[in-house]
Design a protein around this motif. Structure first.
Motif, PDB file in Angstrom:
ATOM      1  N   ARG A 253      37.851  35.865  42.310  1.00  0.00           N
ATOM      2  CA  ARG A 253      38.339  35.787  40.930  1.00  0.00           C
ATOM      3  C   ARG A 253      39.863  35.661  40.907  1.00  0.00           C
ATOM      4  NH1 ARG A 253      38.440  33.740  36.358  1.00  0.00           N
ATOM      5  NH2 ARG A 253      38.660  35.080  34.508  1.00  0.00           N
ATOM      6  N   ALA A 254      40.558  36.360  41.790  1.00  0.00           N
ATOM      7  CA  ALA A 254      42.016  36.271  41.836  1.00  0.00           C
ATOM      8  C   ALA A 254      42.466  34.870  42.239  1.00  0.00           C
ATOM      9  CB  ALA A 254      42.574  37.302  42.806  1.00  0.00           C
ATOM     10  N   VAL A 347      49.358  39.143  42.191  1.00  0.00           N
ATOM     11  CA  VAL A 347      49.433  37.686  42.383  1.00  0.00           C
ATOM     12  C   VAL A 347      48.818  36.907  41.225  1.00  0.00           C
ATOM     13  CG1 VAL A 347      49.579  37.765  44.892  1.00  0.00           C
ATOM     14  CG2 VAL A 347      47.331  37.810  43.802  1.00  0.00           C
ATOM     15  N   THR A 348      48.241  37.579  40.287  1.00  0.00           N
ATOM     16  CA  THR A 348      47.631  36.887  39.146  1.00  0.00           C
ATOM     17  C   THR A 348      48.451  37.033  37.878  1.00  0.00           C
ATOM     18  OG1 THR A 348      46.205  38.829  38.823  1.00  0.00           O
ATOM     19  CG2 THR A 348      45.276  36.982  40.040  1.00  0.00           C
ATOM     20  N   VAL A 357      40.011  38.563  30.340  1.00  0.00           N
ATOM     21  CA  VAL A 357      40.000  38.016  31.695  1.00  0.00           C
ATOM     22  C   VAL A 357      38.997  38.759  32.573  1.00  0.00           C
ATOM     23  CG1 VAL A 357      41.387  37.688  33.789  1.00  0.00           C
ATOM     24  CG2 VAL A 357      42.348  37.152  31.536  1.00  0.00           C
ATOM     25  N   GLY A 358      38.971  40.080  32.454  1.00  0.00           N
ATOM     26  CA  GLY A 358      37.966  40.867  33.153  1.00  0.00           C
ATOM     27  C   GLY A 358      38.253  41.183  34.598  1.00  0.00           C
ATOM     28  N   LEU A 359      39.471  40.921  35.080  1.00  0.00           N
ATOM     29  CA  LEU A 359      39.786  41.269  36.472  1.00  0.00           C
ATOM     30  C   LEU A 359      39.709  42.772  36.699  1.00  0.00           C
ATOM     31  CD1 LEU A 359      40.639  39.960  39.166  1.00  0.00           C
ATOM     32  CD2 LEU A 359      43.017  40.330  38.487  1.00  0.00           C
ATOM     33  N   ASP A 360      39.892  43.520  35.622  1.00  0.00           N
ATOM     34  CA  ASP A 360      39.822  44.979  35.726  1.00  0.00           C
ATOM     35  C   ASP A 360      38.448  45.485  36.121  1.00  0.00           C
ATOM     36  OD1 ASP A 360      39.087  44.054  32.960  1.00  0.00           O
ATOM     37  OD2 ASP A 360      38.585  46.182  32.744  1.00  0.00           O
ATOM     38  N   LEU A 361      37.409  44.671  35.919  1.00  0.00           N
ATOM     39  CA  LEU A 361      36.044  45.121  36.216  1.00  0.00           C
ATOM     40  C   LEU A 361      35.889  45.513  37.675  1.00  0.00           C
ATOM     41  CD1 LEU A 361      33.120  45.549  35.284  1.00  0.00           C
ATOM     42  CD2 LEU A 361      32.708  43.106  35.680  1.00  0.00           C
TER      43      LEU A 361
END
Length: 398
Positions: A253-254, A347-348, A357-361
């Protein structure tokens, strides 16, 4: 008697087959993983995918109607699903160890009954065994028992077809493992799981109010015989694969987010973030650490296959070697996944912190599940064994 139905190692194409099945399920889960996490509902549709795909019956021997797969195939499936949906991967991981208790705690005569029923019904097995919350008691009642008490953190119980229960027998110095179907009278699911992460893992509390347990529902005693106690390293190895999968998913995802960013940092002399040496350095470091975690996890997936295949020939020394090796994998995957899920934000960029965005998931899931048992105690197991040869007492955590 071998004491195990898993007497062979995986055929050359076994991992390829089950990896493909898990990848298809993972792709389906990925489409709405974030929305489902936000909704925080029971994962009924998601678990139907596990059943229809064959993943739920992967580990059941073919002679009983199952997929005939080995442990390493099951563990790899957990890892693949965790890249997309760690909650569903957790339920599957626990399910494998729960229904394997048919073998670890049950006599050979019970295998056909329980495995056949599981295969025919495509059952998912939840659990109510949390050892730090030992408030379940079996009281003799005729030829059977009555079960009473409350058990927290009962992963998969509220959504499973059956629940593996461990309870102390009143008046006897032993704990028994028993099987209770989902809708049995007196079983109350409290639906009180509301955590930072792993929100769809169905890990709420269960109360048992005078639940009838027939003699045939009891698998056997939870004792310290070496082969049966392999179940605990098996659980811990499931965790290692879960954590590795979360790290791998976070990196994928990153990368997507980094490649999708516009331009580059204003002080950089490159045209895009993907060519920034600082960004590349972070990815390189995290990828290398994840590759190391993959190597040790794959090693112990294979070693666990070999240990399980030995059955009754497993010695206390064998069991200790497995425990220590898997503890090493647990340490490495815990710390790697925590670092990856944290540092991918570097880096994102600030936009990756947006809710949609949901990267926290990935971070929420790994931070939540790695609190299951303290990784410092895994380090203690490994260090003490190296220095003095000590082996920790056998528990449902060691």
């Amino acid at each position: 008697m071998t004491r195990t139905p898993w007497t062979t190692l995986p055929a050359p194409d076994e991992h390829l087959h089950w990896d493909g099945v898990a990848a298809e399920v993972g792709a389906a889960l990925e489409r709405d993983a974030l929305a489902r996490d936000r909704a925080n509902l029971q994962p009924d549709a998601e678990l139907k995918l596990l059943k229809e795909s064959g993943l739920a019956t992967l580990l059941i021997p073919a002679q009983y109607g199952g997929g005939g797969g080995q442990w390493s195939s099951a563990l790899r499936a957990v890892r693949i699903l965790a890249r997309s949906d760690a909650s569903i991967a957790q339920i599957l991981s626990y399910h494998y160890c729960n229904h394997a208790s048919i073998v670890f705690f049950g006599a050979g005569a019970q295998w056909e009954r329980w495995f056949t029923a599981s295969a025919e019904g495509r059952w998912l097995w939840g659990d109510s065994v949390n050892p730090v919350d030992p408030d379940l008691e079996l009281t003799a009642d005729g030829t059977g028992y009555r079960l009473n008490g409350l058990k927290r953190f009962s992963t998969g119980a509220s959504t499973g077809d059956v629940t593996l229960v461990m309870a102390a027998e009143q008046g006897a110095d032993r704990v028994l493992a028993a099987v209770v179907e989902h809708d049995r009278a007196g079983v109350v699911f409290l639906d009180d799981w509301d955590a930072l992460g792993q929100r769809l893992s169905a890990s709420g509390s269960v109360r048992f109010d005078d639940v009838a347990i027939a003699a045939g529902d009891v698998l056997g005693e939870v004792a310290d015989e070496p082969y049966s106690t392999l179940v605990t390293p098996g659980v811990q190895l499931g965790f290692a694969n879960l954590y590795l999968g979360i790290a791998e998913g976070a990196l994928v995802r990153a990368r997507e987010l980094t490649l999708g960013r516009r331009g580059a940092w204003l002080l950089s002399d490159v045209e895009h973030y993907s060519r920034d040496p600082f960004v590349q350095r972070v990815f390189g470091e995290l990828l290398a650490r994840t590759a190391a975690a993959e190597a040790i996890t794959d090693r112990w997936n294979a070693e666990f296959d070999r240990a399980i295949a030995r059955g009754a020939d497993v010695t206390a020394a064998d069991r200790a070697d497995v425990e220590i090796g898997i503890a090493k994998a647990k340490i490495v995957t815990t710390e790697t996944a925590l670092e990856v899920a944290h540092r991918v934000f570097e880096v994102t960029g600030s936009s990756s912190a947006r809710t949609e965005v949901g990267l926290d998931l990935f971070w929420r899931n790994i931070r939540t599940h790695t609190l299951h048992d303290p990784v410092d105690y895994k380090k203690l197991e490994v260090g003490a064994n190296y220095l003095t040869g000590d082996v920790q007492p056998i528990t449902l955590y060691t």
